[in-house]
Design a protein around this motif. Structure first.
Motif, mmCIF file in Angstrom:
data_model
loop_
_atom_site.group_PDB
_atom_site.id
_atom_site.type_symbol
_atom_site.label_atom_id
_atom_site.label_comp_id
_atom_site.label_asym_id
_atom_site.label_seq_id
_atom_site.Cartn_x
_atom_site.Cartn_y
_atom_site.Cartn_z
ATOM 1 N N ARG A 129 21.362 143.175 -55.011
ATOM 2 C CA ARG A 129 21.888 144.419 -54.458
ATOM 3 C C ARG A 129 20.999 144.922 -53.329
ATOM 4 N N ALA A 130 19.701 144.801 -53.483
ATOM 5 C CA ALA A 130 18.771 145.237 -52.434
ATOM 6 C C ALA A 130 18.928 144.377 -51.182
ATOM 7 N N GLN A 131 19.121 143.075 -51.368
ATOM 8 C CA GLN A 131 19.310 142.196 -50.223
ATOM 9 C C GLN A 131 20.616 142.504 -49.503
ATOM 10 N N LEU A 132 21.675 142.758 -50.277
ATOM 11 C CA LEU A 132 22.950 143.112 -49.665
ATOM 12 C C LEU A 132 22.829 144.405 -48.867
ATOM 13 N N ILE A 134 29.749 141.996 -49.224
ATOM 14 C CA ILE A 134 30.098 141.639 -50.599
ATOM 15 C C ILE A 134 30.905 140.348 -50.608
ATOM 16 N N ARG A 135 31.874 140.245 -49.703
ATOM 17 C CA ARG A 135 32.666 139.011 -49.625
ATOM 18 C C ARG A 135 31.791 137.825 -49.234
ATOM 19 N N ALA A 136 30.864 138.046 -48.310
ATOM 20 C CA ALA A 136 29.976 136.964 -47.880
ATOM 21 C C ALA A 136 29.124 136.451 -49.028
ATOM 22 N N ALA A 137 28.859 137.315 -50.011
ATOM 23 C CA ALA A 137 28.086 136.921 -51.186
ATOM 24 C C ALA A 137 28.968 136.304 -52.269
ATOM 25 N N LEU A 167 28.992 146.172 -56.838
ATOM 26 C CA LEU A 167 27.547 146.377 -56.795
ATOM 27 C C LEU A 167 26.951 146.406 -58.205
ATOM 28 N N GLY A 168 27.702 146.976 -59.133
ATOM 29 C CA GLY A 168 27.219 147.053 -60.504
ATOM 30 C C GLY A 168 27.085 145.700 -61.169
ATOM 31 N N GLU A 197 20.271 145.546 -47.325
ATOM 32 C CA GLU A 197 19.584 145.296 -46.060
ATOM 33 C C GLU A 197 20.495 144.588 -45.057
ATOM 34 N N ARG A 198 21.379 143.738 -45.540
ATOM 35 C CA ARG A 198 22.324 143.086 -44.636
ATOM 36 C C ARG A 198 23.319 144.092 -44.069
ATOM 37 N N VAL A 199 23.740 145.038 -44.901
ATOM 38 C CA VAL A 199 24.623 146.098 -44.404
ATOM 39 C C VAL A 199 23.885 146.962 -43.389
ATOM 40 N N ARG A 200 22.625 147.267 -43.663
ATOM 41 C CA ARG A 200 21.820 148.066 -42.735
ATOM 42 C C ARG A 200 21.790 147.404 -41.349
ATOM 43 N N ALA A 201 21.699 146.081 -41.320
ATOM 44 C CA ALA A 201 21.646 145.364 -40.048
ATOM 45 C C ALA A 201 22.952 145.486 -39.264
ATOM 46 N N ARG A 202 24.047 145.740 -39.966
ATOM 47 C CA ARG A 202 25.346 145.904 -39.306
ATOM 48 C C ARG A 202 25.510 147.298 -38.694
ATOM 49 N N LEU A 203 24.643 148.229 -39.081
ATOM 50 C CA LEU A 203 24.798 149.627 -38.673
ATOM 51 C C LEU A 203 23.505 150.123 -38.020
#
Length: 262
Positions: free
Chosen positions: A228-231, A156-159, A220-221, A233-239
């Motif tokens: 939101r979908a792109q974010l 979120i901060r990166a965005a 997110l809202g 997927e970026r979180v998914r890549a971290r986990l």
């Protein structure tokens, strides 16, 4: 973009998203305190009653009081079966509605960074605890990446999107805790790090429980569905998931304990 303060208006959402993490950290915290049975406790910032429940279940208290400024969370605490016997009420951590020396132990569980003036909050805990009594707290290492939802926070901060933060985000850093406890005149200080780990059925499980409310839902809202979908997927890549699709994540908190001078 200016960061806003976290607000918890949905006690049930907090219960599903944060309470499992809170219980894990709280159990380690109580093991470290090694409290005697038969004490009078005050749980400052009791929220939904998760830590009050641990006190009741594990410490055989003669009395447990909880104070919190949020009625939505107190509504959950009042019907928590495992906390039966605990008395919870609306109240301010910086002006506790109790006499001097009323309790044997005062605790703040994942609360210190929500207190606008942490020094006043710690001084109030020390005031309502008897000489020789315990004053202790633990809080997520927010500035050091220890928050359970930190992978989402980072993206979120990166965005460059505003992320709600508590009013005193650095209050749970170990050196800040030591300074607060020392300034309140507390003695026999000890600190430790608490690390907890949860394994989720898959990434969707982590995402669903981590975005249900509190610190990330407003951000997110405010995003478009595509962003939101792109974010996500970026979180998914971290986990990264294991061979069975499970996702394991760790969180870290800092804890302190001290005694009121005898």
């Amino acid at each position: 973009m200016a960061e806003q303060s976290i607000r918890f208006e949905d006690g049930d959402a907090y219960e599903r998203g944060m309470t499992p993490w809170s219980r894990l950290a709280g159990q380690i915290f109580l093991d470290w305190l090694v409290p005697e049975s038969g004490l009078r406790w005050i749980d400052v910032g009791c929220g939904t009653g998760a830590f009050s429940e641990l006190i009741v279940q594990r410490c055989a208290p003669v009395e447990t009081q909880g104070v919190d400024p949020n009625e939505a969370q107190l509504a959950v605490a009042r019907v928590r079966p495992g906390a039966r016997g605990a008395v919870v009420r609306l109240g301010d951590a910086m002006a506790l509605p109790f006499d001097r020396g009323r309790f044997d132990a005062a605790v703040m569980a994942l609360v210190i960074f929500f207190v606008p003036d942490p020094a006043k909050g710690v001084a109030e805990m020390a005031r309502v605890v008897r000489p020789g009594g315990l004053v202790a707290a633990y809080g997520w290492d927010l500035l050091g990446g220890g928050f359970p939802f930190d992978p989402i926070w980072q993206e979120i901060r990166a965005a460059d999107i505003a992320l709600p933060l508590p009013p005193s985000p650095g209050a749970a850093q170990t050196e800040a805790l030591r300074e607060l406890w020392t300034s309140a005149g507390l003695q026999s200080l000890a600190t430790r790090e608490i690390v907890v780990e949860r394994t989720f059925a898959d990434f969707e499980d982590y995402w669903a429980t981590s975005t249900i409310g509190g610190s990330v839902r407003p951000a997110l809202g405010a995003m478009t569905p595509n962003d939101r979908a792109q974010l996500k997927e970026r979180v998914r890549a971290r986990l990264p998931a294991d061979s069975m699709g499970r996702v394991t994540h760790r969180a870290r908190a800092n804890a302190i304990q001290g005694r009121v001078p005898a």
